[in-house]
Design an enzyme around this catalytic site. Structure first.
Site, PDB file in Angstrom:
ATOM      1  N   SER A 147       0.936  -1.324   0.065  1.00  0.00           N
ATOM      2  CA  SER A 147      -0.100  -0.171   0.052  1.00  0.00           C
ATOM      3  C   SER A 147       0.958   1.239  -0.197  1.00  0.00           C
ATOM      4  O   SER A 147       1.605   1.426  -1.097  1.00  0.00           O
ATOM      5  CB  SER A 147      -0.845  -0.083   1.141  1.00  0.00           C
ATOM      6  OG  SER A 147      -2.034   0.723   0.869  1.00  0.00           O
ATOM      7  N   LYS A 199     -22.449  16.022   9.221  1.00  0.00           N
ATOM      8  CA  LYS A 199     -21.360  16.286  10.216  1.00  0.00           C
ATOM      9  C   LYS A 199     -20.866  15.142  11.087  1.00  0.00           C
ATOM     10  O   LYS A 199     -19.345  15.227  11.238  1.00  0.00           O
ATOM     11  CB  LYS A 199     -21.960  17.436  11.099  1.00  0.00           C
ATOM     12  CG  LYS A 199     -21.015  18.071  12.227  1.00  0.00           C
ATOM     13  CD  LYS A 199     -19.765  18.746  11.362  1.00  0.00           C
ATOM     14  CE  LYS A 199     -18.620  19.496  12.288  1.00  0.00           C
ATOM     15  NZ  LYS A 199     -17.618  20.021  11.654  1.00  0.00           N
TER      16      LYS A 199
END
Length: 341
Positions: A147, A199
Site C-alpha cells: 500500500s 457532520k
C-alpha cells in the site's frame, strides 16, 4: 529509598525548579530563556552523513530507510523510542537537496503503508529532489512494502523485491465500527447535536445512511485514483493497466514482478550492487543521514533517566500511539495501509 531512586527524585526536583523559574519569567525574557533551556536540553538537531561503505566522498549514494507504519508524529525528546519517524525522514530527504555530492538514492522499504497524506508527502518530496538534482533512485523492498509502502516506491528507476516480500495492496481503506444496533438493544441513545446531516458521518453510534456512504466512497475513490496515477507514471503503464492489478490484493515478489510492479528479485545487497553497476557508481561512498544533537537532555539526562526508571515503550503504548496517529473507530481516516487499522 535506594541510591537510584534518590537520584531520580533529585532529577525530578531539578525539573520542577526549572519549570518554576521559567514560569516566573516575563516576556520577552521568557522566550529568550526558554529558547536557551530547550537548546541546552535538546540541542540543535541537524543531519550529518554517516559512512556505511567507504568510497569517493564526492560521489555518494544516500541510503534512506522506511521501517514501520508511515505516520506523522514520530518520537523525539527524552523518552523517544526507536521506529519510523516521519519528520526525521523528511529532513533526510531535504538533506539530499543540500548535499551536492549525492549521485543517487537507495531506498529500503519495510512498511505496511500508512497515512494517505504522509505517503503522498514522501513521494512528492522525493520527486522534487530527484527532478531538481536529476538523481536516480533504486528501491529494495524487504519483508513488506505494501500500500503506502508501494506508493513511495513506485517512482523508482528500478525496484527490487525478494520472493518473500509482501507488496501490492494498491488501494485505500477507511476502517470503522458501527455498534448503534448494540446500543439500541441495551437502551443507550445517541444524543449528538450537529449543524448538518453529514457532520458526524462515520459515527459508530448511529446507523450509516446511504448519503454517508456515498460521500465517503467518493472520498476514497479520489484517493485511489491518485494512487493509480502515481503507479501509472512511475511504472510507465496506462491507468487501465494499473487498475487491473490494483484491486487491493497483495503479491509476493515473484507475482509482483509478473504483474510489472517490481523489476528484479533480490535482497538489498543485490539491489545496491546492481545500482552501482548500472549507474557506474562502483567507487561511490554509501552514506546515510543521522540526526545529531549535542543537547544535554538528549545525551546524558535522557539516557540516565531511562536507565534508572527502566522506561521502555511497551507493546500496548506503541499500539496506542499508532492508533492515535492513524485514526480510530471514532475518527476514521483514509489510509494507504495493508489490512486496515
Amino acid at each position: 529509598m535506594n541510591k537510584k531512586r534518590w537520584i531520580a527524585v533529585l532529577i525530578a526536583a531539578g525539573l520542577l525548579v526549572v519549570s518554576l523559574v521559567s514560569s516566573s519569567l516575563t516576556q520577552p525574557q521568557e522566550e529568550a530563556q526558554m529558547g536557551s533551556l530547550n537548546s541546552w536540553l535538546y540541542g540543535d538537531e541537524e543531519m550529518t552523513p554517516v559512512v556505511l561503505e567507504e568510497g569517493s566522498s564526492t560521489d555518494r549514494i544516500v541510503k534512506l530507510s522506511v521501517d514501520g507504519a508511515i505516520a506523522s508524529g514520530g518520537s523525539s525528546g527524552l523518552f523517544s523510542s526507536e521506529g519510523y519517524n516521519h519528520e526525521d525522514f523528511l529532513k533526510q530527504i531535504e538533506a539530499i537537496e543540500a548535499d551536492e555530492n549525492v549521485s543517487g538514492i537507495f531506498l529500503e522499504v519495510n512498511s505496511p503503508g500508512g497515512g494517505v497524506y504522509e505517503s503522498a508527502e514522501i513521494a512528492n518530496l522525493l520527486n522534487n529532489v530527484r527532478t531538481e538534482r536529476d538523481l536516480p533512485m533504486y528501491v529494495s523492498m524487504k519483508n513488506m512494502a505494501a500500500s503506502g509502502g508501494y506508493y513511495i516506491s513506485a517512482q523508482a528507476d528500478k525496484i527490487f523485491a525478494t520472493e518473500e516480500t509482501v507488496t501490492g495492496s494498491i488501494g485505500v481503506i477507511m476502517s470503522g465500527l458501527n455498534y448503534s444496533g448494540l446500543l439500541e438493544k441495551i437502551g443507550v441513545e445517541d444524543t449528538t447535536v450537529k449543524s448538518g446531516a453529514l457532520k458526524d458521518m462515520g459515527s459508530a453510534t448511529r446507523p450509516e445512511t446511504e448519503q454517508d456512504h456515498a460521500v465517503l466512497q467518493a472520498y476514497i475513490d479520489n484517493a485511489y485514483n491518485r494512487f493509480v496515477k502515481v503507479v501509472s507514471e512511475g511504472r510507465n503503464k496506462s491507468e487501465d493497466e494499473v487498475k487491473k492489478v490494483a484491486d487491493g490484493r497483495i503479491y509476493d515478489g515473484v507475482q509482483a514482478k509478473e504483474a510489472g510492479l517490481v523489476d528484479e528479485i533480490g535482497f538489498p545487497t543485490d539491489a545496491l550492487a546492481a545500482m552501482r553497476e548500472d549507474l557506474d557508481l562502483q567507487d561511490a561512498e554509501l552514506i546515510e543521514y543521522s540526526t545529531s544533537s549535542t543537547g544535554f537532555g538528549n545525551t546524558w539526562f535522557g539516557a540516565k533517566l531511562a536507565e534508572l526508571q527502566g522506561l521502555q515503550a511497551s507493546e500496548t503504548s506503541q499500539i496506542l500511539s499508532l492508533l492515535e496517529s492513524l485514526g480510530t473507530a471514532e475518527s476514521p481516516r483514509a489510509m494507504y495501509l495493508y489490512g486496515g487499522e
